[in-house]
Design an enzyme around this catalytic site. Structure first.
Site, PDB file in Angstrom:
ATOM      1  N   GLY A 167      -5.357  -9.033   2.976  1.00  0.00           N
ATOM      2  CA  GLY A 167      -6.016  -8.093   2.063  1.00  0.00           C
ATOM      3  C   GLY A 167      -5.315  -7.877   0.738  1.00  0.00           C
ATOM      4  O   GLY A 167      -5.269  -6.757   0.242  1.00  0.00           O
ATOM      5  N   THR A 168      -4.775  -8.938   0.181  1.00  0.00           N
ATOM      6  CA  THR A 168      -4.159  -8.791  -1.143  1.00  0.00           C
ATOM      7  C   THR A 168      -4.624  -9.918  -2.053  1.00  0.00           C
ATOM      8  O   THR A 168      -4.803 -11.053  -1.614  1.00  0.00           O
ATOM      9  CB  THR A 168      -2.617  -8.710  -1.047  1.00  0.00           C
ATOM     10  N   HIS A 207       5.995  -0.751  -2.679  1.00  0.00           N
ATOM     11  CA  HIS A 207       5.521  -0.071  -3.889  1.00  0.00           C
ATOM     12  C   HIS A 207       5.586   1.448  -3.756  1.00  0.00           C
ATOM     13  O   HIS A 207       4.921   2.155  -4.504  1.00  0.00           O
ATOM     14  CB  HIS A 207       4.091  -0.513  -4.229  1.00  0.00           C
ATOM     15  N   ASN A 228      -8.112 -12.749   4.387  1.00  0.00           N
ATOM     16  CA  ASN A 228      -8.634 -11.983   3.249  1.00  0.00           C
ATOM     17  C   ASN A 228     -10.156 -12.082   3.235  1.00  0.00           C
ATOM     18  O   ASN A 228     -10.735 -12.973   3.839  1.00  0.00           O
ATOM     19  CB  ASN A 228      -8.058 -12.550   1.940  1.00  0.00           C
ATOM     20  N   LEU A 229     -10.777 -11.147   2.514  1.00  0.00           N
ATOM     21  CA  LEU A 229     -12.235 -11.172   2.419  1.00  0.00           C
ATOM     22  C   LEU A 229     -12.706 -12.461   1.763  1.00  0.00           C
ATOM     23  O   LEU A 229     -13.716 -13.043   2.146  1.00  0.00           O
ATOM     24  CB  LEU A 229     -12.705  -9.955   1.609  1.00  0.00           C
ATOM     25  N   GLU A 230     -11.955 -12.908   0.770  1.00  0.00           N
ATOM     26  CA  GLU A 230     -12.313 -14.124   0.024  1.00  0.00           C
ATOM     27  C   GLU A 230     -11.010 -14.785  -0.418  1.00  0.00           C
ATOM     28  O   GLU A 230      -9.955 -14.156  -0.348  1.00  0.00           O
ATOM     29  CB  GLU A 230     -13.161 -13.761  -1.190  1.00  0.00           C
ATOM     30  N   ASN A 266       0.827  -1.210   0.000  1.00  0.00           N
ATOM     31  CA  ASN A 266       0.000   0.000   0.000  1.00  0.00           C
ATOM     32  C   ASN A 266       0.856   1.252   0.000  1.00  0.00           C
ATOM     33  O   ASN A 266       1.900   1.312   0.643  1.00  0.00           O
ATOM     34  CB  ASN A 266      -0.927   0.005   1.220  1.00  0.00           C
ATOM     35  N   VAL A 267       0.352   2.274  -0.683  1.00  0.00           N
ATOM     36  CA  VAL A 267       1.083   3.535  -0.758  1.00  0.00           C
ATOM     37  C   VAL A 267       0.521   4.550   0.242  1.00  0.00           C
ATOM     38  O   VAL A 267       1.019   5.663   0.345  1.00  0.00           O
ATOM     39  CB  VAL A 267       1.092   4.083  -2.212  1.00  0.00           C
ATOM     40  N   ASP A 268      -0.534   4.152   0.979  1.00  0.00           N
ATOM     41  CA  ASP A 268      -1.057   5.030   2.037  1.00  0.00           C
ATOM     42  C   ASP A 268      -0.179   4.887   3.286  1.00  0.00           C
ATOM     43  O   ASP A 268       0.729   4.060   3.329  1.00  0.00           O
ATOM     44  CB  ASP A 268      -2.532   4.700   2.355  1.00  0.00           C
TER      45      ASP A 268
HETATM   46  N1  APR Z   1     -10.932  -7.055   4.285  1.00  0.00           N
HETATM   47  C1  APR Z   1     -10.040  -7.956   3.812  1.00  0.00           C
HETATM   48  N2  APR Z   1      -9.771  -8.105   2.506  1.00  0.00           N
HETATM   49  C2  APR Z   1     -10.446  -7.320   1.649  1.00  0.00           C
HETATM   50  C3  APR Z   1     -11.380  -6.358   2.061  1.00  0.00           C
HETATM   51  C4  APR Z   1     -11.629  -6.238   3.458  1.00  0.00           C
HETATM   52  N3  APR Z   1     -12.511  -5.369   3.967  1.00  0.00           N
HETATM   53  N4  APR Z   1     -11.885  -5.735   0.964  1.00  0.00           N
HETATM   54  C5  APR Z   1     -11.271  -6.294  -0.096  1.00  0.00           C
HETATM   55  N5  APR Z   1     -10.408  -7.255   0.304  1.00  0.00           N
HETATM   56  C6  APR Z   1      -9.531  -8.107  -0.513  1.00  0.00           C
HETATM   57  C7  APR Z   1     -10.099  -8.483  -1.853  1.00  0.00           C
HETATM   58  O1  APR Z   1     -10.886  -9.669  -1.755  1.00  0.00           O
HETATM   59  C8  APR Z   1      -8.842  -8.697  -2.696  1.00  0.00           C
HETATM   60  O2  APR Z   1      -8.390 -10.036  -2.611  1.00  0.00           O
HETATM   61  O3  APR Z   1      -8.370  -7.356  -0.788  1.00  0.00           O
HETATM   62  C9  APR Z   1      -7.808  -7.775  -2.011  1.00  0.00           C
HETATM   63  C10 APR Z   1      -7.454  -6.530  -2.817  1.00  0.00           C
HETATM   64  O4  APR Z   1      -6.798  -6.917  -3.987  1.00  0.00           O
HETATM   65  P1  APR Z   1      -6.223  -5.832  -5.035  1.00  0.00           P
HETATM   66  O5  APR Z   1      -7.268  -4.815  -5.328  1.00  0.00           O
HETATM   67  O6  APR Z   1      -5.663  -6.595  -6.175  1.00  0.00           O
HETATM   68  O7  APR Z   1      -5.081  -5.092  -4.202  1.00  0.00           O
HETATM   69  P2  APR Z   1      -3.588  -5.565  -3.933  1.00  0.00           P
HETATM   70  O8  APR Z   1      -3.500  -7.031  -3.814  1.00  0.00           O
HETATM   71  O9  APR Z   1      -3.055  -4.736  -2.820  1.00  0.00           O
HETATM   72  O10 APR Z   1      -2.858  -5.117  -5.274  1.00  0.00           O
HETATM   73  C11 APR Z   1      -1.481  -5.340  -5.404  1.00  0.00           C
HETATM   74  O11 APR Z   1      -1.454  -4.140  -7.469  1.00  0.00           O
HETATM   75  O12 APR Z   1      -1.930  -2.399  -8.927  1.00  0.00           O
HETATM   76  C12 APR Z   1      -1.098  -2.868  -7.977  1.00  0.00           C
HETATM   77  O13 APR Z   1       0.525  -1.590  -7.001  1.00  0.00           O
HETATM   78  C13 APR Z   1      -0.820  -1.950  -6.828  1.00  0.00           C
HETATM   79  O14 APR Z   1      -0.026  -2.550  -4.641  1.00  0.00           O
HETATM   80  C14 APR Z   1      -1.002  -2.828  -5.622  1.00  0.00           C
HETATM   81  C15 APR Z   1      -0.852  -4.227  -6.197  1.00  0.00           C
END
Ligand code: APR
Length: 230
Positions: free
Chosen positions: A172-173, A106, A198-200, A89-91
């Site tokens: 959460g990824t 990142h 993770n959510l799913e 995360n960039v936050d």
């Molecule tokens: N609690 C837990 N998990 C959650 C929630 C929640 N409230 N809401 C969403 N999620 C999960 C989703 O199910 C999904 O699997 O978080 C994940 C988010 O996935 P992405 O949107 O792909 O984000 P991320 O994995 O951080 O992306 C990786 O991609 O574009 C790049 O650089 C960007 O750092 C980022 C990287």
């Protein structure tokens, strides 16, 4: 003494009001990656890219950590051992919650980077393409964000930490972006217990020894409480 490495992604900040990338209606449904998150996109249209990150920086500045961020900060404080957060995360919500050992692989919305001399400094809330680098004076400033096609930060330190981890937790990824998506395999190779929160199920869910699904604000504090009770 336990060594814990935690990888976080956009899902941990979702309940703080910051959008994820790949969920329905996420950032990559609204913007083309090639346009706003590549060096080529920035060269083609710096105004568009700076506007995208200016908006995200302003939104992140207003956001507050949620229970998941706070639970990880508490774990770092109370753990008999070492905890490292590696975030995609960039936050700055981990830091706002009080976490100290945080690596931003990142980059950071709050950082500016000179494309000419690599100098880094604190980004203003609104960046403009005419901004001059405070070190070399060139008008070649960009957000300190790792774009697609660029090499993530801190990779040596992360590899070291994964090789010594007793527990690796991914929170959460989506597991769609490498090299972060491969950290579970590295940690597993060195003998860590691996957990997905993770959510799913993510793209790599089957690679984890243990998975728990639900909103981060619920499942992260619950896991932290168990870890601290041990
Ligand atoms: N609690 C837990 N998990 C959650 C929630 C929640 N409230 N809401 C969403 N999620 C999960 C989703 O199910 C999904 O699997 O978080 C994940 C988010 O996935 P992405 O949107 O792909 O984000 P991320 O994995 O951080 O992306 C990786 O991609 O574009 C790049 O650089 C960007 O750092 C980022 C990287």
């Amino acid at each position: 003494m336990t060594n814990i490495v935690i990888l976080t992604g956009a899902g941990i900040s979702a309940e703080s009001g910051l959008g994820t990338f790949r969920d329905e209606g996420g950032l990559w449904a609204q913007h083309r990656i090639e346009d706003v998150a590549t060096p080529e996109g920035f060269a083609r249209n710096p105004d568009l890219v700076l506007a995208f990150y200016n908006a995200r920086r302003a939104q992140a500045a207003e956001a507050s950590p949620n229970a998941a961020h706070y639970a990880l900060a508490e774990l770092e404080e109370k753990l008999d051992g070492n905890l490292l957060i590696v975030t995609q995360n960039v936050d700055s919500l981990h830091e706002k919650a009080g976490s100290k050992a945080v690596l931003h692989m990142h980059g950071r919305l709050n950082g500016a980077l000179c494309g000419a001399c690599d100098h880094r400094w604190d980004a203003p809330i609104t960046m403009d393409k005419s901004d001059a680098c405070p070190s070399c004076g060139a008008p070649t400033t960009r957000p300190d964000i790792v774009w697609f096609g660029e090499i993530p930060y801190h990779m040596d330190q992360i590899a070291d930490a994964l090789s010594q981890a007793d527990v690796f937790v991914s929170i959460g990824t989506s597991g769609e972006v490498y090299p972060a998506a491969n950290f579970v395999a590295e940690a597993d190779h060195f003998g860590a217990h691996t957990i997905e929160l993770n959510l799913e199920p993510s793209a790599g869910a089957s690679r984890f020894a243990e998975c728990r699904f639900g909103p981060a604000s619920e499942i992260v504090p619950a896991w932290v409480a168990e870890e601290l009770a041990q």
